[in-house]
Design a protein around this motif. Structure first.
Motif, mmCIF file in Angstrom:
data_model
loop_
_atom_site.group_PDB
_atom_site.id
_atom_site.type_symbol
_atom_site.label_atom_id
_atom_site.label_comp_id
_atom_site.label_asym_id
_atom_site.label_seq_id
_atom_site.Cartn_x
_atom_site.Cartn_y
_atom_site.Cartn_z
ATOM 1 N N LEU A 149 46.850 22.844 -25.784
ATOM 2 C CA LEU A 149 46.691 21.394 -25.712
ATOM 3 C C LEU A 149 46.149 20.966 -24.348
ATOM 4 O O LEU A 149 45.298 20.083 -24.257
ATOM 5 C CB LEU A 149 48.028 20.703 -25.991
ATOM 6 N N GLN A 150 46.639 21.609 -23.304
ATOM 7 C CA GLN A 150 46.171 21.298 -21.961
ATOM 8 C C GLN A 150 44.687 21.629 -21.805
ATOM 9 O O GLN A 150 43.926 20.883 -21.177
ATOM 10 C CB GLN A 150 46.993 22.078 -20.938
ATOM 11 N N GLU A 151 44.260 22.737 -22.408
ATOM 12 C CA GLU A 151 42.848 23.119 -22.363
ATOM 13 C C GLU A 151 41.984 22.141 -23.153
ATOM 14 O O GLU A 151 40.916 21.721 -22.705
ATOM 15 C CB GLU A 151 42.674 24.540 -22.911
ATOM 16 N N LEU A 152 42.459 21.764 -24.333
ATOM 17 C CA LEU A 152 41.678 20.887 -25.200
ATOM 18 C C LEU A 152 41.581 19.466 -24.652
ATOM 19 O O LEU A 152 40.641 18.741 -24.979
ATOM 20 C CB LEU A 152 42.305 20.858 -26.597
ATOM 21 N N ALA A 153 42.533 19.069 -23.821
ATOM 22 C CA ALA A 153 42.514 17.719 -23.260
ATOM 23 C C ALA A 153 41.257 17.464 -22.437
ATOM 24 O O ALA A 153 40.824 16.318 -22.296
ATOM 25 C CB ALA A 153 43.759 17.486 -22.411
ATOM 26 N N GLU A 179 52.643 12.889 -30.902
ATOM 27 C CA GLU A 179 53.421 12.678 -29.679
ATOM 28 C C GLU A 179 52.920 13.589 -28.560
ATOM 29 O O GLU A 179 52.777 13.163 -27.402
ATOM 30 C CB GLU A 179 54.904 12.936 -29.945
ATOM 31 N N GLN A 180 52.632 14.844 -28.903
ATOM 32 C CA GLN A 180 52.128 15.776 -27.900
ATOM 33 C C GLN A 180 50.709 15.407 -27.461
ATOM 34 O O GLN A 180 50.359 15.559 -26.287
ATOM 35 C CB GLN A 180 52.159 17.200 -28.451
ATOM 36 N N LEU A 181 49.910 14.907 -28.386
ATOM 37 C CA LEU A 181 48.566 14.484 -28.026
ATOM 38 C C LEU A 181 48.611 13.299 -27.060
ATOM 39 O O LEU A 181 47.814 13.209 -26.127
ATOM 40 C CB LEU A 181 47.776 14.115 -29.285
ATOM 41 N N CYS A 182 49.549 12.375 -27.284
ATOM 42 C CA CYS A 182 49.734 11.265 -26.347
ATOM 43 C C CYS A 182 50.090 11.794 -24.960
ATOM 44 O O CYS A 182 49.604 11.285 -23.942
ATOM 45 C CB CYS A 182 50.844 10.338 -26.832
ATOM 46 N N GLU A 183 50.930 12.807 -24.924
ATOM 47 C CA GLU A 183 51.382 13.366 -23.649
ATOM 48 C C GLU A 183 50.241 14.057 -22.903
ATOM 49 O O GLU A 183 50.058 13.866 -21.696
ATOM 50 C CB GLU A 183 52.515 14.365 -23.902
ATOM 51 N N PHE A 184 49.452 14.872 -23.618
ATOM 52 C CA PHE A 184 48.427 15.687 -22.959
ATOM 53 C C PHE A 184 47.069 14.987 -22.861
ATOM 54 O O PHE A 184 46.310 15.240 -21.928
ATOM 55 C CB PHE A 184 48.263 17.012 -23.705
ATOM 56 N N PHE A 185 46.748 14.134 -23.819
ATOM 57 C CA PHE A 185 45.432 13.497 -23.871
ATOM 58 C C PHE A 185 45.454 12.064 -23.312
ATOM 59 O O PHE A 185 44.408 11.530 -22.974
ATOM 60 C CB PHE A 185 44.913 13.444 -25.308
ATOM 61 N N GLY A 186 46.626 11.461 -23.299
ATOM 62 C CA GLY A 186 46.736 10.071 -22.871
ATOM 63 C C GLY A 186 46.827 9.138 -24.064
ATOM 64 O O GLY A 186 46.190 9.359 -25.097
ATOM 65 N N GLU A 187 47.609 8.087 -23.931
ATOM 66 C CA GLU A 187 47.877 7.177 -25.044
ATOM 67 C C GLU A 187 46.663 6.361 -25.465
ATOM 68 O O GLU A 187 46.617 5.845 -26.578
ATOM 69 C CB GLU A 187 49.025 6.238 -24.677
ATOM 70 N N GLU A 188 45.662 6.229 -24.592
ATOM 71 C CA GLU A 188 44.514 5.376 -24.883
ATOM 72 C C GLU A 188 43.331 6.121 -25.485
ATOM 73 O O GLU A 188 42.323 5.515 -25.829
ATOM 74 C CB GLU A 188 44.066 4.656 -23.599
ATOM 75 N N LEU A 210 50.080 6.872 -33.629
ATOM 76 C CA LEU A 210 51.434 7.432 -33.615
ATOM 77 C C LEU A 210 52.439 6.411 -34.133
ATOM 78 O O LEU A 210 53.278 6.734 -34.995
ATOM 79 C CB LEU A 210 51.805 7.868 -32.198
ATOM 80 N N ASN A 211 52.392 5.188 -33.633
ATOM 81 C CA ASN A 211 53.336 4.158 -34.076
ATOM 82 C C ASN A 211 53.178 3.853 -35.565
ATOM 83 O O ASN A 211 54.167 3.563 -36.252
ATOM 84 C CB ASN A 211 53.141 2.883 -33.256
#
Length: 254
Positions: free
Chosen positions: A144-148, A168-177, A202-203
């Motif tokens: 996930l860190q690499e793909l971000a 949830e993990q994508l929000c963490e690694f990629f950013g919520e926006e 996500l919501n």
């Protein structure tokens, strides 16, 4: 010959005429689940065909004997439960061994999940990176860190059971926006694409139960623009500066 035949990911009308003809003519049909494929074959009146299970749990054990049958002159079709063989489904190992054995391999164009999801996402589709399913445990966070940092539009497959956790993990690694399109039930009655930021999508699925298989289309990372401060241009009233003074002005102002 070995034929890789795409099967519908939802709507049976997505099956091609050529695919039906080849399945009717085949000496052997390889499939992931004979029960699932049996429904498909019955729908298209493809009867009296020998079916053989070929899936990720037995493909290493069955590939050699299948290649021997191909070399002896059999025409064999490989199908999966849905979509194109080899795309997050069995197929690669058999194709590689068949090619090395000198067998002709043909893949029919047809149904696959990620192409319609990508094209209808509204995100750039001239360049994209197909990731398929993420690692379940080992190496997941590293990946996930690499793909971000991937600048191309990213494609991820996910199940309804894990999609909220993945978002949830994508929000963490990629950013919520970061922009995303979550497409589910492609070509089926309840097909839906939920588009927005990571947090918005996500919501949505936290309050609406996820159903069906998902294709997540994720906006690529944007390169950070370099910020530079330009030295002010001299005004007409400014006195000419010496070479040394110009150098000092550049160092102090920039």
């Amino acid at each position: 010959m070995l034929y890789l035949i795409p099967t519908p990911v939802g709507n049976m009308e997505d099956m091609t005429f050529r695919a039906i003809r080849l399945l009717k003519e085949a000496d052997l049909i390889l499939c992931e689940d004979t029960r699932t494929s049996g429904i498909l074959l019955k729908h298209f009146d493809i009867r009296d065909k020998h079916l053989m299970s070929h899936h990720k749990f037995n493909e290493h054990a069955t590939t050699k004997s299948i290649v021997e049958r191909l070399k002896s002159g059999a025409n064999i079709c490989l199908i999966t439960d849905a979509g194109t063989p080899g795309i997050s489904d069995p197929g690669f190992l058999l194709v590689r061994e068949a090619i090395e054995a000198g067998v002709d391999v043909y893949t029919l164009p047809g149904a696959t999940a990620f192409v319609p999801a990508l094209v209808s996402s509204g995100l750039p589709c001239d360049k994209f990176c197909f990731e398929g399913f993420l690692p379940q445990k080992k190496g997941r966070q590293t990946r996930l860190q690499e793909l971000a940092a991937e600048p191309r539009t990213l494609i991820i497959y996910e199940s309804p059971r894990r999609v909220v956790k993945t978002l949830e993990q994508l929000c963490e690694f990629f950013g919520e926006e970061r922009r995303i399109s979550a497409c589910r039930e492609i070509s089926k009655i309840h097909e839906e694409s939920v588009r927005g930021t990571m947090l918005e999508v996500l919501n949505h699925f936290k309050t609406n139960e996820p159903k069906g298989e998902f294709v997540l289309i994720i906006e690529g990372a944007h390169e950070k623009a370099e910020t530079t401060t330009e030295c002010p241009s001299p005004t007409p009233d400014d006195k000419p500066l010496s070479k040394y003074q110009r150098k000092q002005a550049q160092l102090s102002n920039c």
